[in-house]
Write an enzyme that holds these catalytic residues in place. Sequence first.
Site, short mmCIF file in Angstrom:
data_model
loop_
_atom_site.label_atom_id
_atom_site.label_comp_id
_atom_site.label_asym_id
_atom_site.label_seq_id
_atom_site.Cartn_x
_atom_site.Cartn_y
_atom_site.Cartn_z
NE ARG A 104 42.40 -29.02 -13.13
CZ ARG A 104 42.75 -30.28 -13.36
NH1 ARG A 104 41.85 -31.19 -13.59
NH2 ARG A 104 44.02 -30.61 -13.34
NE ARG A 176 49.50 -35.71 -17.12
CZ ARG A 176 48.52 -35.44 -16.26
NH1 ARG A 176 47.92 -36.44 -15.62
NH2 ARG A 176 48.14 -34.21 -16.03
NE ARG A 187 49.48 -30.11 -14.30
CZ ARG A 187 49.81 -31.36 -14.02
NH1 ARG A 187 51.07 -31.75 -14.08
NH2 ARG A 187 48.89 -32.22 -13.67
P1 AMP Z 1 44.78 -33.54 -15.05
O1 AMP Z 1 45.12 -34.83 -15.70
O2 AMP Z 1 43.50 -33.59 -14.26
O3 AMP Z 1 45.92 -32.98 -14.24
O4 AMP Z 1 44.51 -32.50 -16.23
C1 AMP Z 1 45.50 -32.18 -17.19
C2 AMP Z 1 45.19 -30.86 -17.85
O5 AMP Z 1 43.93 -30.92 -18.52
C3 AMP Z 1 45.05 -29.68 -16.90
O6 AMP Z 1 46.31 -29.11 -16.55
C4 AMP Z 1 44.21 -28.73 -17.74
O7 AMP Z 1 44.96 -28.13 -18.77
C5 AMP Z 1 43.24 -29.69 -18.40
N1 AMP Z 1 42.03 -29.89 -17.57
C6 AMP Z 1 41.63 -31.05 -16.97
N2 AMP Z 1 40.49 -30.87 -16.30
C7 AMP Z 1 40.15 -29.57 -16.48
C8 AMP Z 1 39.08 -28.77 -16.01
N3 AMP Z 1 38.11 -29.27 -15.23
N4 AMP Z 1 39.07 -27.45 -16.38
C9 AMP Z 1 40.02 -26.94 -17.18
N5 AMP Z 1 41.06 -27.64 -17.63
C10 AMP Z 1 41.14 -28.95 -17.30
#
Ligand code: AMP
Length: 233
Positions: A104, A176, A187
């Site tokens: 990311r 969520r 985000r």
């Molecule tokens: P997601 O379900 O992929 O939208 O991830 C939810 C949250 O987890 C994100 O908003 C970040 O806070 C954290 N997160 C997930 N993947 C990453 C990553 N590769 N790097 C940093 N934070 C992450």
Amino acid sequence: MTPAAGSRPTGFRAVFLGAPGAGKGTQAQTLAKVRQILHLSTGDMLRAEVAGGTELGLRAKSFMDAGKLVPDDLIIAMVEGRIGLTSAGKGPITRDWILDGFPRTVPQAEALDRALARAGMALSHVVFFDVPSPVLVRRLSARWTCARCGAIWNTESKPPKQQGVCDHCGGSLKQRTDDRPEAVGQRLEVYERETAPLLDFYQSRNLLRRLDANRSPDVVQHALIQLIQNGAI
Ligand code: AMP
């Protein structure tokens, strides 16, 4: 150096890129089931750490709730451990996988490159799920997840038969914390600033393939399979 340049990808090791709400998770879930490969969602892994009350979970939670990224060093260690790429270079990659939500940031992508290069491996596919921002905002606010089995529903595009109840397992659906309106804008901003530069990163390595993901999940899945079958990379 482009890590592992010249080594032909032999397995299925894919990165799914895209903004939150672009449908990467839904598509990765389906494809991983069809191909019987590992689906690694860093978001899901972190949510499991939070639910389990682990040290990593405790450190990650405040970043996640605020819609911010968890620091690179924590994430990189977590992913490397999970796919068998240790920083000491030990351990072969034994399974094919889809990375959903990782990398990311550019440092995360560089760490992945280094880890793969150490193992003499390369990514086989990098797919960018392209969806316009206004659609993302609508999708995220309409997204509900089953607290029991993790299935993802969307009150606009893929509603459950009964409101608030999972069709698959009867579990209750929850929104969520970071899909609530106050975190969604944050985000998307973080995505533009930290993650969108990865499009150039992979484009310059001639790895990036764009998929129009502003379509129904079934249509996107079909297009994804075509992209992969056509020897996308
Ligand atoms: P997601 O379900 O992929 O939208 O991830 C939810 C949250 O987890 C994100 O908003 C970040 O806070 C954290 N997160 C997930 N993947 C990453 C990553 N590769 N790097 C940093 N934070 C992450």
